[in-house]
Design an enzyme around this catalytic site. Structure first.
Site, PDB file in Angstrom:
ATOM      1  CE1 TYR A  72      38.541  -1.851 -20.769  1.00 50.55           C
ATOM      2  CE2 TYR A  72      36.940  -3.592 -20.507  1.00 50.55           C
ATOM      3  CZ  TYR A  72      37.483  -2.395 -20.097  1.00 50.55           C
ATOM      4  OH  TYR A  72      36.967  -1.749 -19.011  1.00 50.55           O
ATOM      5  CB  THR A 128      38.355   1.410 -22.595  1.00 50.47           C
ATOM      6  OG1 THR A 128      36.964   1.524 -22.851  1.00 50.47           O
ATOM      7  CG2 THR A 128      38.622   1.742 -21.139  1.00 50.47           C
ATOM      8  CG  HIS A 174      37.122   2.427 -15.921  1.00 55.47           C
ATOM      9  ND1 HIS A 174      37.650   2.123 -17.150  1.00 55.47           N
ATOM     10  CD2 HIS A 174      36.389   1.342 -15.572  1.00 55.47           C
ATOM     11  CE1 HIS A 174      37.257   0.914 -17.514  1.00 55.47           C
ATOM     12  NE2 HIS A 174      36.489   0.417 -16.588  1.00 55.47           N
TER      13      HIS A 174
HETATM   14  C1  LIG Z   1      30.355  -2.641 -13.085  1.00 52.30           C
HETATM   15  C2  LIG Z   1      31.049  -1.749 -14.082  1.00 52.30           C
HETATM   16  C3  LIG Z   1      31.635  -2.316 -15.198  1.00 52.30           C
HETATM   17  C4  LIG Z   1      32.290  -1.504 -16.120  1.00 52.30           C
HETATM   18  N1  LIG Z   1      32.810  -2.070 -17.253  1.00 52.30           N
HETATM   19  C5  LIG Z   1      33.382  -1.263 -18.194  1.00 52.30           C
HETATM   20  C6  LIG Z   1      33.826  -1.820 -19.421  1.00 52.30           C
HETATM   21  O1  LIG Z   1      33.697  -3.013 -19.675  1.00 52.30           O
HETATM   22  N2  LIG Z   1      34.412  -0.980 -20.316  1.00 52.30           N
HETATM   23  C7  LIG Z   1      34.566   0.364 -20.077  1.00 52.30           C
HETATM   24  O2  LIG Z   1      35.104   1.087 -20.916  1.00 52.30           O
HETATM   25  N3  LIG Z   1      34.117   0.907 -18.922  1.00 52.30           N
HETATM   26  C8  LIG Z   1      33.526   0.133 -17.997  1.00 52.30           C
HETATM   27  N4  LIG Z   1      33.035   0.699 -16.846  1.00 52.30           N
HETATM   28  C9  LIG Z   1      33.125   2.166 -16.647  1.00 52.30           C
HETATM   29  C10 LIG Z   1      31.905   2.881 -17.238  1.00 52.30           C
HETATM   30  O3  LIG Z   1      31.896   2.861 -18.641  1.00 52.30           O
HETATM   31  C11 LIG Z   1      31.869   4.346 -16.821  1.00 52.30           C
HETATM   32  O4  LIG Z   1      33.104   4.948 -17.149  1.00 52.30           O
HETATM   33  C12 LIG Z   1      31.581   4.580 -15.329  1.00 52.30           C
HETATM   34  O5  LIG Z   1      30.731   3.582 -14.815  1.00 52.30           O
HETATM   35  C13 LIG Z   1      30.919   5.943 -15.159  1.00 52.30           C
HETATM   36  O6  LIG Z   1      30.738   6.252 -13.828  1.00 52.30           O
HETATM   37  P1  LIG Z   1      29.344   6.047 -13.033  1.00 52.30           P
HETATM   38  O7  LIG Z   1      29.242   4.583 -12.758  1.00 52.30           O
HETATM   39  O8  LIG Z   1      29.553   6.878 -11.830  1.00 52.30           O
HETATM   40  O9  LIG Z   1      28.225   6.544 -13.931  1.00 52.30           O
HETATM   41  C14 LIG Z   1      32.374  -0.107 -15.903  1.00 52.30           C
HETATM   42  C15 LIG Z   1      31.767   0.450 -14.768  1.00 52.30           C
HETATM   43  C16 LIG Z   1      31.107  -0.345 -13.865  1.00 52.30           C
HETATM   44  C17 LIG Z   1      30.449   0.280 -12.674  1.00 52.30           C
END
Ligand SMILES: Cc1cc2nc3c(=O)[nH]c(=O)nc-3n(C[C@H](O)[C@H](O)[C@H](O)COP(=O)(O)O)c2cc1C
Length: 345
Positions: A129, A155, A242
């Protein structure tokens, strides 16, 4: 009772977690239309299995940007994993290593990127980020490179935080003993969740001046943006919304995958995350052209239930389901999986 699928992990994890933290992990933005669409879109894709094919077992091993992994299932970058388990991202890195696959570590990890690298036995990518102070971002990228991370995942879909109403209603914040461990208090200027500067396509150019690592862009949902990413010379695209946590009503990631694969036409690797809960979901994504998938929330479920072992178990369940789905559909090698395997209903 030992969970036999990811749904059972989900139910067990909820019982182990504090409700506000659970909502933070599970929640999406606004009406969670996209959270649901990420799942329901998989149900509208059906498989066209082939029968009486010669073969007995499957080799699931593959490479991601040239790095060998034991299966096309990776760990998505996700912030604040100590919310689910005291060992947080270090336990996730161990679990991914046990499953011989790759973990992408978040900028906002609750363990430092160096500690994660120390705990890992498998390959790592670093998710970036962009921070207000570009020098802070530059330092973190250089640290990731020095610690042995193999790619930078920029991202793109978080110019601001999505409207996550559960977190607003819960007044959710990190517990006082947890912090974004890659940064000093001074770097963060008191902010936990705020990402104050907008990444743009020029950010990719800037990133290339800072690192020689391959760059992936995460969070694209259109062919138009995929072509812009290619113009900037990225090595990979992660098709993602996301996990439905940013723009509500954005297309399901599996719905966006075909147009991006078509636009890219093999010029870089294409990955997908969002709603992967079964081996058949992985198979559908591979059939539509993904090199591999990434898994987000289920990693938290594994962590919450049983730390590194739980993460490894979640990944092994997906591996076994994928292998079975390949055998039952007459595909004994990843290379034989193509679009003819799926039908949209
Ligand atoms: C609690 C949580 C925190 C996340 N934090 C980030 C992050 O710090 N950076 C990022 O690129 N994506 C983040 N994501 C998105 C995940 O990388 C991913 O795109 C997403 O969880 C995929 O969907 P799913 O949870 O249905 O497998 C986060 C998702 C969740 C659930």
């Amino acid at each position: 009772m030992e969970p036999i699928n990811l749904h059972e992990f989900e139910a067990l994890a909820q019982a182990c977690m504090e409700p506000g933290a659970w909502d933070y992990i599970q929640g999406g933005s606004e009406d969670e239309v996209t959270v649901r669409a990420n799942r329901s879109a998989f149900e509208r894709i059906r498989l066209r299995p082939r029968m009486l094919v010669n073969g007995s077992s499957c080799d699931l091993s593959t490479t991601v940007l040239g790095t060998p992994v034991s299966m096309p299932i990776l760990v998505a970058p996700a912030a604040y994993q100590c919310l689910a388990h005291p060992e947080g991202e270090c336990a996730t890195a161990q679990g991914a290593g046990m499953a011989r696959t790759l973990m992408a570590a978040s900028t906002f990890s609750t363990c430092s990127l160096e500690d994660i690298a120390g705990a890992a036995s498998g390959p790592l990518w670093f998710q970036l980020y962009l921070y207000r102070n570009l020098r802070v971002s530059e330092t973190v990228v250089r640290r990731a490179e020095a610690a042995g991370y193999r790619a930078i995942v920029l991202t793109a879909d978080l110019p601001r935080l999505g409207n996550r109403e559960k977190d607003i209603r819960n007044n959710f914040d990190l517990p006082p003993d947890m912090r974004a461990a890659n940064f000093t208090e001074e770097d963060l200027e008191g902010a936990h969740f705020i990402v104050p500067i907008f990444p743009t396509w020029e950010t990719v150019d800037w990133l290339k001046t800072v690192t020689s690592l391959p760059i992936l862009v995460k969070g694209l949902l259109t062919a138009e943006d995929a072509l812009l990413a290619l113009e900037r010379g990225v090595s990979g695209i992660i098709v993602s919304n996301h996990g439905g946590r940013q723009l509500d009503s954005a297309v399901a990631s599996i719905e966006a995958l075909p147009e991006i694969v078509e636009a890219v036409a093999g010029r870089c690797e294409v990955y997908l995350d969002g709603g992967i809960r079964r081996g058949t979901d992985v198979l559908k994504a591979l059939a539509l052209g993904a090199r591999a998938v990434l898994v987000g929330r289920p990693i938290f479920w594994g962590l919450a239930v049983n730390g590194a072992q739980g993460v490894s178990r979640v990944l092994e369940i997906l591996r076994a389901e994928l292998e079975l789905a390949m055998v039952l559909s007459g595909h004994f090698a990843l290379e034989s999986i193509d679009r003819s395997l799926v039908k949209f209903v």
